[in-house]
Motif scaffolding. Structure first.
Motif, PDB file in Angstrom:
ATOM      1  N   SER A 190      93.689 -61.317  73.099  1.00 33.30           N
ATOM      2  CA  SER A 190      94.660 -61.589  74.148  1.00 33.30           C
ATOM      3  C   SER A 190      95.520 -62.781  73.768  1.00 33.30           C
ATOM      4  O   SER A 190      95.181 -63.559  72.887  1.00 33.30           O
ATOM      5  CB  SER A 190      93.942 -61.898  75.460  1.00 33.30           C
ATOM      6  OG  SER A 190      93.233 -63.105  75.347  1.00 33.30           O
ATOM      7  N   ALA A 191      96.656 -62.906  74.428  1.00 35.66           N
ATOM      8  CA  ALA A 191      97.484 -64.094  74.237  1.00 35.66           C
ATOM      9  C   ALA A 191      96.754 -65.304  74.814  1.00 35.66           C
ATOM     10  O   ALA A 191      95.955 -65.191  75.718  1.00 35.66           O
ATOM     11  CB  ALA A 191      98.831 -63.912  74.926  1.00 35.66           C
ATOM     12  N   ASP A 192      97.050 -66.459  74.290  1.00 34.25           N
ATOM     13  CA  ASP A 192      96.387 -67.666  74.771  1.00 34.25           C
ATOM     14  C   ASP A 192      97.279 -68.867  74.486  1.00 34.25           C
ATOM     15  O   ASP A 192      97.981 -68.905  73.480  1.00 34.25           O
ATOM     16  CB  ASP A 192      95.042 -67.854  74.060  1.00 34.25           C
ATOM     17  CG  ASP A 192      94.094 -68.729  74.859  1.00 34.25           C
ATOM     18  OD1 ASP A 192      94.559 -69.731  75.428  1.00 34.25           O
ATOM     19  OD2 ASP A 192      92.899 -68.415  74.899  1.00 34.25           O
ATOM     20  N   LYS A 193      97.234 -69.833  75.385  1.00 32.62           N
ATOM     21  CA  LYS A 193      98.027 -71.038  75.177  1.00 32.62           C
ATOM     22  C   LYS A 193      97.471 -71.879  74.042  1.00 32.62           C
ATOM     23  O   LYS A 193      98.205 -72.617  73.386  1.00 32.62           O
ATOM     24  CB  LYS A 193      98.056 -71.858  76.467  1.00 32.62           C
ATOM     25  CG  LYS A 193      98.842 -71.214  77.593  1.00 32.62           C
ATOM     26  CD  LYS A 193      98.803 -72.054  78.850  1.00 32.62           C
ATOM     27  CE  LYS A 193      97.433 -72.018  79.498  1.00 32.62           C
ATOM     28  NZ  LYS A 193      97.416 -72.710  80.816  1.00 32.62           N
ATOM     29  N   ASN A 194      96.178 -71.788  73.802  1.00 27.25           N
ATOM     30  CA  ASN A 194      95.546 -72.597  72.767  1.00 27.25           C
ATOM     31  C   ASN A 194      95.385 -71.786  71.486  1.00 27.25           C
ATOM     32  O   ASN A 194      94.741 -70.750  71.483  1.00 27.25           O
ATOM     33  CB  ASN A 194      94.168 -73.067  73.226  1.00 27.25           C
ATOM     34  CG  ASN A 194      94.247 -73.956  74.442  1.00 27.25           C
ATOM     35  OD1 ASN A 194      95.068 -74.866  74.491  1.00 27.25           O
ATOM     36  ND2 ASN A 194      93.420 -73.696  75.433  1.00 27.25           N
ATOM     37  N   VAL A 195      95.981 -72.253  70.397  1.00 22.74           N
ATOM     38  CA  VAL A 195      95.817 -71.576  69.114  1.00 22.74           C
ATOM     39  C   VAL A 195      94.359 -71.684  68.703  1.00 22.74           C
ATOM     40  O   VAL A 195      93.787 -72.777  68.670  1.00 22.74           O
ATOM     41  CB  VAL A 195      96.727 -72.210  68.045  1.00 22.74           C
ATOM     42  CG1 VAL A 195      96.509 -71.543  66.693  1.00 22.74           C
ATOM     43  CG2 VAL A 195      98.187 -72.106  68.467  1.00 22.74           C
ATOM     44  N   PRO A 196      93.694 -70.578  68.395  1.00 22.74           N
ATOM     45  CA  PRO A 196      92.254 -70.618  68.122  1.00 22.74           C
ATOM     46  C   PRO A 196      91.832 -71.593  67.041  1.00 22.74           C
ATOM     47  O   PRO A 196      90.756 -72.177  67.111  1.00 22.74           O
ATOM     48  CB  PRO A 196      91.940 -69.173  67.720  1.00 22.74           C
ATOM     49  CG  PRO A 196      92.955 -68.377  68.463  1.00 22.74           C
ATOM     50  CD  PRO A 196      94.200 -69.212  68.426  1.00 22.74           C
ATOM     51  N   THR A 197      92.659 -71.783  66.002  1.00 24.62           N
ATOM     52  CA  THR A 197      92.264 -72.698  64.936  1.00 24.62           C
ATOM     53  C   THR A 197      92.159 -74.134  65.424  1.00 24.62           C
ATOM     54  O   THR A 197      91.582 -74.978  64.745  1.00 24.62           O
ATOM     55  CB  THR A 197      93.264 -72.643  63.759  1.00 24.62           C
ATOM     56  OG1 THR A 197      94.597 -72.760  64.265  1.00 24.62           O
ATOM     57  CG2 THR A 197      93.109 -71.365  62.980  1.00 24.62           C
ATOM     58  N   HIS A 198      92.725 -74.408  66.582  1.00 27.21           N
ATOM     59  CA  HIS A 198      92.628 -75.757  67.142  1.00 27.21           C
ATOM     60  C   HIS A 198      91.624 -75.810  68.288  1.00 27.21           C
ATOM     61  O   HIS A 198      91.537 -76.813  68.989  1.00 27.21           O
ATOM     62  CB  HIS A 198      94.003 -76.222  67.637  1.00 27.21           C
ATOM     63  CG  HIS A 198      95.052 -76.195  66.572  1.00 27.21           C
ATOM     64  ND1 HIS A 198      96.387 -76.074  66.845  1.00 27.21           N
ATOM     65  CD2 HIS A 198      94.951 -76.245  65.225  1.00 27.21           C
ATOM     66  CE1 HIS A 198      97.074 -76.062  65.721  1.00 27.21           C
ATOM     67  NE2 HIS A 198      96.223 -76.167  64.722  1.00 27.21           N
ATOM     68  N   ASN A 199      90.893 -74.728  68.489  1.00 24.10           N
ATOM     69  CA  ASN A 199      89.964 -74.655  69.613  1.00 24.10           C
ATOM     70  C   ASN A 199      88.776 -73.799  69.174  1.00 24.10           C
ATOM     71  O   ASN A 199      88.726 -72.607  69.440  1.00 24.10           O
ATOM     72  CB  ASN A 199      90.665 -74.028  70.828  1.00 24.10           C
ATOM     73  CG  ASN A 199      89.823 -74.114  72.078  1.00 24.10           C
ATOM     74  OD1 ASN A 199      88.883 -74.900  72.159  1.00 24.10           O
ATOM     75  ND2 ASN A 199      90.145 -73.298  73.057  1.00 24.10           N
TER      76      ASN A 199
END
Length: 397
Positions: free
Chosen positions: A96-105
């Motif tokens: 899904s779309a997300d405000k937080n880029v996964p590599t930073h979370n």
């Protein structure tokens, strides 16, 4: 065997964590890993460190055109020395779309770096370095190719950093949508990969949990049950199908044709495309705004079996089934929570029907989550059980 092909990548930033810092971050983000996380950390040398790399790499979009994507790599070291014995591909839990880029979370699966493995966790289409595109939900071929390219890039990075002179063997895992993607990677490597890709991606085994491996069964049940999780996620599913399986739809069809007037007013599609709604936010938003009935979200033509939109979505779902037309030769471990409220257990039962007799397919469709689950969210908590179990058992497998 030397890596022969030049792979286009660029390292964006790096950071190093002590063992205690890594443990504290993972525990704060993913308390469901306890007590296994602390038990694992306790037996590791105290000079263990985790080196974080965020990198961009080249892959392909759905048209075969070059596209830049982003990924996370974690490297374990002891006394400053590279000690990893294999590479672990952790497929993200959702597309899904997300405000937080996964590599930073960091996701929960990043914990597997503690089993002396280089951890690779690619961002998904529409995240990070990639251009904005609709979702890549249950689109097996593209998701697999993107993840394979992320791993091949890491094999080159490790060589260029002087850590290896030949590719590390690969373990491949994922939960939920990540489980679907892990199985799609496994299928790609066994049925479509070139010999060179097999050299760079020496797959040993896969671990898949709570995934919609048979999207047609998932879709059929989802659209017939009045449950908010199903209805909300089907917005993502429909958006993906419209983009990646456009040939199955009549010209001019849009996501708005699936939605009631009340749902249109919520501007769900726009919020997803702008990355202003992640999957959890989407569920909460839909539930609070429309309640839990599918009929409040979708028009009858979308969720009733005699509707044309239902028929088109079902044809797309059948096209993305992962268990048809091949028999896996490498070991695959399947896990599924029997009372999963998100991905129906019938998906796992279909896998058992087709592959349950195979000696290299191990199935546990009663992954019992921990007790006292808040809000009865079995799906999320079974993901924690899955990763705890892998952290405990993988070294002995």
């Amino acid at each position: 065997m030397l890596l022969k092909v030049v792979m286009e990548y660029s390292i964006i930033n790096t950071r190093e964590y002590t063992l205690q810092e890594f443990r504290d971050i993972m525990n704060a983000k993913h308390p469901r890993l306890q007590p296994t996380l602390d038990n694992t950390v306790a037996v590791l040398p105290q000079d263990t460190t985790i080196s974080e790399y965020v990198y961009h790499y080249r892959s392909m979009d759905e048209h075969g055109e070059p596209i830049m994507l982003s990924s996370l790599m974690l490297i374990p070291k002891q006394g400053g020395a590279f000690t990893a014995e294999r590479l672990w591909l952790e497929n993200r839990a959702t597309q899904s779309a997300d405000k937080n880029v996964p590599t930073h979370n960091w996701n929960i699966g990043e914990v597997h770096v503690l089993n002396n493995q280089v951890l690779v966790s690619p961002d998904l289409m529409s995240f990070g370095a990639s251009i904005h595109k609709p979702l890549c939900y249950c689109h097996a071929g593209l998701a697999a190719r993107n993840s394979v390219d992320a791993v091949i890039s890491v094999q080159h990075i490790l060589r260029d950093l002087g850590y290896v002179n030949q590719p590390l063997s690969v373990y491949n895992s994922g939960h939920s949508q990540g489980g679907f993607d892990a199985l799609s990677v496994h299928r790609y490597m066994e049925t479509e990969a070139t010999e060179e890709e097999k050299d760079f991606f020496p797959l040993e085994r896969s671990f898949c949990a709570d995934g919609p491996y048979t999207p047609d069964i998932q879709t059929q049940i989802v659209l017939s049950r009045e449950k908010y999780l199903y209805g909300a996620y089907m917005v993502m599913n429909a958006m993906s199908h419209l983009h990646y399986h456009s040939d199955y739809f009549e010209p001019g069809i849009t996501i708005e044709d699936f939605l009631t007037d009340a749902a249109k007013e919520l501007q769900i599609a726009s919020l997803i495309e702008k990355k202003e709604l992640g999957n959890k936010d989407l569920v909460k938003y839909v539930m609070e705004s429309l309640g839990t009935r599918t009929s409040n979200l979708f028009v009858p033509d979308a969720y009733l079996p005699d509707g044309k939109l239902y028929d088109m979505v079902m044809r797309c779902s059948k096209a993305d089934r992962l268990i048809d037309g091949w028999m896996p030769s490498k070991p695959i471990y399947f896990y599924h929570a029997h009372y999963d409220e998100c991905v129906v257990v019938e998906c796992m039962q279909a896998v058992k029907t087709v592959w349950g007799h195979l000696p290299n397919v191990m199935i546990d469709d009663d992954l019992t989550p921990i007790e006292n689950i808040p809000n009865k969210m079995v799906h999320a908590y079974s993901g924690g059980v899955f990763h705890r179990r892998l952290l405990e058992q993988v070294p002995t497998m």
